[in-house]
Write a protein that holds these residues in place. Sequence first.
Motif, PDB file in Angstrom:
ATOM      1  N   ILE A  19       0.844  -1.203   0.000  1.00  0.00           N
ATOM      2  CA  ILE A  19       0.000   0.000   0.000  1.00  0.00           C
ATOM      3  C   ILE A  19       0.874   1.245   0.000  1.00  0.00           C
ATOM      4  CG2 ILE A  19      -1.610   1.346   1.392  1.00  0.00           C
ATOM      5  CD1 ILE A  19      -2.920  -1.314   2.200  1.00  0.00           C
ATOM      6  N   ILE A  23       0.746   4.404  -2.476  1.00  0.00           N
ATOM      7  CA  ILE A  23       0.544   5.775  -2.003  1.00  0.00           C
ATOM      8  C   ILE A  23       1.647   6.684  -2.556  1.00  0.00           C
ATOM      9  CG2 ILE A  23       0.604   7.249   0.051  1.00  0.00           C
ATOM     10  CD1 ILE A  23      -0.824   4.959   1.549  1.00  0.00           C
ATOM     11  N   ILE A  42      -4.961  -3.626  -1.683  1.00  0.00           N
ATOM     12  CA  ILE A  42      -6.039  -2.887  -1.014  1.00  0.00           C
ATOM     13  C   ILE A  42      -7.263  -3.758  -0.749  1.00  0.00           C
ATOM     14  CG2 ILE A  42      -7.630  -0.926  -1.252  1.00  0.00           C
ATOM     15  CD1 ILE A  42      -5.508   0.550  -2.782  1.00  0.00           C
TER      16      ILE A  42
ATOM     17  N   LEU B  12      -7.146   6.438  -4.855  1.00  0.00           N
ATOM     18  CA  LEU B  12      -6.353   5.264  -4.467  1.00  0.00           C
ATOM     19  C   LEU B  12      -5.465   5.586  -3.272  1.00  0.00           C
ATOM     20  CD1 LEU B  12      -5.221   3.611  -7.838  1.00  0.00           C
ATOM     21  CD2 LEU B  12      -6.728   2.667  -6.109  1.00  0.00           C
ATOM     22  N   ARG B  13      -4.915   6.765  -3.268  1.00  0.00           N
ATOM     23  CA  ARG B  13      -4.059   7.178  -2.141  1.00  0.00           C
ATOM     24  C   ARG B  13      -4.875   7.194  -0.846  1.00  0.00           C
ATOM     25  NH1 ARG B  13      -0.290  11.864  -4.725  1.00  0.00           N
ATOM     26  NH2 ARG B  13       1.644  10.659  -4.645  1.00  0.00           N
ATOM     27  N   ALA B  15      -7.763   5.702  -0.273  1.00  0.00           N
ATOM     28  CA  ALA B  15      -8.211   4.342   0.043  1.00  0.00           C
ATOM     29  C   ALA B  15      -7.075   3.539   0.673  1.00  0.00           C
ATOM     30  CB  ALA B  15      -8.722   3.639  -1.212  1.00  0.00           C
ATOM     31  N   GLY B  16      -5.908   3.633   0.072  1.00  0.00           N
ATOM     32  CA  GLY B  16      -4.756   2.918   0.593  1.00  0.00           C
ATOM     33  C   GLY B  16      -4.392   3.370   1.993  1.00  0.00           C
ATOM     34  N   SER B  17      -4.487   4.683   2.219  1.00  0.00           N
ATOM     35  CA  SER B  17      -4.165   5.222   3.549  1.00  0.00           C
ATOM     36  C   SER B  17      -5.135   4.693   4.593  1.00  0.00           C
ATOM     37  CB  SER B  17      -4.206   6.749   3.531  1.00  0.00           C
ATOM     38  OG  SER B  17      -3.304   7.252   2.577  1.00  0.00           O
TER      39      SER B  17
END
Lengths: 209, 68
Positions: A19, A23, A42, B12-13, B15-17
């Motif tokens: 992840i 990011i 994810i 996505l950032r 969600a990933g976080s």
Amino acid sequence: MFTPITALIAIIALSIVLIAILIIHPSVTATRGGKILAFVAILILPIVSGGFGVSEHLQRSKTTEFCLSCHVMEDYGKSLHIDDKSFIPAVHYQNGLVPREQACFTCHTDYTMYGDFNAKLRGLKHVYVQYLGKPAQPIKLYQPYNNRECLHCHQNSRSYLENETHTKEPDRLEKMKTNQLSCSTTDCHNIVHRVDQLKDQTFWKEAGK
Amino acid sequence: MTTTATKLEKRLRVAGSLVALGLLVELTTLHWSHPTAFLFFLLLGGTLMGLGILLYLYSLVAGGESKA
């Protein structure tokens, strides 16, 4: 040693690393490989780790350590070490008649998490009371102790089936099986935790503790 | 020349976080054998991971290739 918990931690760590890559470089998802990476990192790995995590926590909730982790249960843990053979939980615990790691759960199989919906709600209430309320004193079972908790171990044992008191009447065994005659609230096996008498007791010192 | 992230990449950032935070909560609760740990795992960790996964799935169907 590779244990389930080690595997779970590894999966979580891997998931977090993947992840982090997404990011830092979300543009990798422009490629087919990046899309697969995002899908695995994810969706797949978190769901797998979540499932294993739930399983791990459920297993822990059966342990004696878990039950005694709340302060209000401290005296009940002490009662397992009472040096008196007439105390049923103590005898079972000290002689390995129940697994020590799951001593509480073995005899209280329908409590909170492992009971019906109302029991589960009561479990949540217990956590609330632990931190924000005042636990009831003395603690009492919500329902009469079910003979099933005794019989799931004793039911087929010779000492139980041929005991003079148990066979005094022809239907006594059947009455115990159907909870018409309680194992614990009659005058037979009613010395259980008795936490109000702890100060008058001597205690067995478990080796290594 | 700077590159602005697409909407999809931003989602996505996020969600990933969220998922990563949920996993960290899970990791923390594994070191603690207590009813509260289980509740933290389910309520906090589960919510964070659930939100992250839902946002990821939404970002898949929403597309959002336009520049932010």
